[in-house]
Design a protein around this motif. Structure first.
Motif, short mmCIF file in Angstrom:
data_model
loop_
_atom_site.label_atom_id
_atom_site.label_comp_id
_atom_site.label_asym_id
_atom_site.label_seq_id
_atom_site.Cartn_x
_atom_site.Cartn_y
_atom_site.Cartn_z
N CYS A 14 5.06 -1.97 12.26
CA CYS A 14 5.13 -3.42 12.48
C CYS A 14 6.07 -3.74 13.63
N SER A 15 7.12 -2.93 13.77
CA SER A 15 8.07 -3.02 14.87
C SER A 15 8.78 -1.68 14.97
N GLU A 16 9.71 -1.56 15.89
CA GLU A 16 10.47 -0.31 16.01
C GLU A 16 11.26 -0.02 14.75
N GLU A 17 11.63 -1.06 14.02
CA GLU A 17 12.46 -0.90 12.83
C GLU A 17 11.66 -0.95 11.52
N ALA A 65 -9.52 -7.75 10.47
CA ALA A 65 -8.34 -7.06 9.95
C ALA A 65 -8.51 -6.76 8.47
N PHE A 66 -8.10 -5.55 8.09
CA PHE A 66 -8.09 -5.13 6.69
C PHE A 66 -6.67 -4.66 6.35
N PRO A 67 -5.74 -5.58 6.14
CA PRO A 67 -4.35 -5.17 5.90
C PRO A 67 -4.16 -4.38 4.61
N ASP A 68 -5.05 -4.55 3.63
CA ASP A 68 -4.86 -3.90 2.34
C ASP A 68 -5.54 -2.54 2.23
N SER A 90 2.34 -5.37 2.83
CA SER A 90 3.53 -6.21 2.91
C SER A 90 3.26 -7.42 3.80
N GLN A 91 4.13 -8.39 3.71
CA GLN A 91 3.99 -9.58 4.56
C GLN A 91 4.15 -9.21 6.03
N ALA A 92 4.99 -8.22 6.31
CA ALA A 92 5.18 -7.77 7.69
C ALA A 92 3.87 -7.25 8.29
N VAL A 93 3.11 -6.49 7.50
CA VAL A 93 1.82 -5.99 7.96
C VAL A 93 0.85 -7.14 8.19
N ARG A 94 0.83 -8.08 7.26
CA ARG A 94 -0.08 -9.24 7.39
C ARG A 94 0.25 -10.07 8.62
N SER A 106 8.25 -0.05 9.33
CA SER A 106 7.05 0.77 9.21
C SER A 106 5.90 -0.04 8.60
N SER A 107 4.70 0.37 8.90
CA SER A 107 3.53 -0.23 8.25
C SER A 107 3.30 0.37 6.87
N GLU A 108 4.02 1.45 6.56
CA GLU A 108 3.89 2.17 5.28
C GLU A 108 2.45 2.63 5.05
N GLY A 109 1.79 2.99 6.16
CA GLY A 109 0.44 3.53 6.04
C GLY A 109 -0.63 2.51 5.76
N MET A 110 -0.35 1.23 5.94
CA MET A 110 -1.30 0.18 5.62
C MET A 110 -1.87 -0.45 6.89
N GLY A 111 -3.10 -0.93 6.80
CA GLY A 111 -3.67 -1.74 7.86
C GLY A 111 -4.70 -1.06 8.73
#
Length: 268
Positions: free
Chosen positions: A83-86, A104-107, A48-52, A88-93
């Motif tokens: 990514c923040s308290e609110e 960094a390997f965000p994908d 996601s863009q948040a992870v990036r 999730s990274s959804e298991g990525m990164g």
């Protein structure tokens, strides 16, 4: 590179020839190839863009969890947990820091139980990351990373879980005598197990499946792929793993990007 591996595996796949072998109790049983749950190559993940945005800073702060720390080689490996308290990274990164250089390997999807090992002699980093996870499902993808002189990391090779499933399918087969199940690597007997479930209507027409439980042991110089088959009954859609053994085979990369499996054995 990954497409080359897939072509090599698919071209080489000729299927396990069925025949009759000696089962657990010395009887002649029909040998059948295992069935597979992964129907095609898994799609590439995209963060996601948040992870990036988080990983763009190239700083492993408290939102990360350390997977590997090698002080002697000035190397650390981190997985992004949030990514923040609110958010999730959804298991990525994944972030790799070598000699002060962060990559960094965000994908890369790391999942819940990633593992890593650095082979200092070959200057290779091995990563085993959860590609699919769920109830009764844990499937890893294997990565091999290399380093440039300045410490920058890059993915040299990886294996799609579908490809390793298909390679295992060419090796693993089984025979059934009543409730006794004999497992083979080709015609070589690996082990015998007895299923004790009596309230599921008996075995399905294709009772033995692989693909839901594939993982890697990267703790030693020889990389091992571990596979636990599941048992399917007439009633119920979920595979049962209670009485099933786990098999292991060494995995070797070739310079052209293909891979090969050594003899299959059981894991105690």
């Amino acid at each position: 590179m990954k497409n080359t591996m897939k072509r090599n595996i698919l071209i080489a796949a000729i299927g396990v020839v069925c025949g009759f072998v000696v089962g657990c109790k010395g009887k002649s049983v029909e040998r059948k190839p295992v069935a597979c749950t992964i129907e095609e190559a898994l799609a590439e993940d995209s963060a996601s863009q948040a992870v990036r945005d988080v990983m763009a800073s190239l700083e492993a702060d408290d939102r990360y969890e350390q997977i590997l720390g090698e002080r002697e080689w000035n190397l650390t490996v981190w997985s992004l947990m949030r990514c923040s308290e609110e958010v999730s990274s959804e298991g990525m990164g994944i972030m790799v820091i070598k000699d002060g250089k962060a990559t960094a390997f965000p994908d890369i999807r790391h999942g819940n139980q990633p593992s890593a090992r650095y082979d200092a002699a070959k200057q290779l980093l091995w990563l085993a990351c959860g590609d699919m996870e769920g109830t009764g499902i844990y499937v890893e993808r294997l990565y091999q990373l290399r380093f440039a002189e300045d410490g920058t990391a890059s993915v040299a090779q990886s294996i799609d879980p579908y490809d390793v499933q298909q390679a295992l399918r060419q090796r693993l087969c089984y025979g059934i005598d009543g409730q006794d199940i004999s497992f083979y690597d080709g015609a070589r007997l690996l082990c015998c197990v007895t299923d004790t479930v009596s309230d599921m209507g008996g075995f399905d027409e294709d009772p033995i499946w692989i693909g839901e439980q594939l993982r890697y042991d990267v703790s030693a110089d020889e990389i091992r792929v571990l596979c636990t088959p599941g048992l399917k009954y007439v009633t119920g859609l979920v595979l049962n793993y209670d009485s099933m053994p786990t098999f292991a085979a060494t995995l070797t990369f070739s310079p052209d990007g293909s891979f090969s499996l050594g003899n299959v054995g059981t894991v105690e």
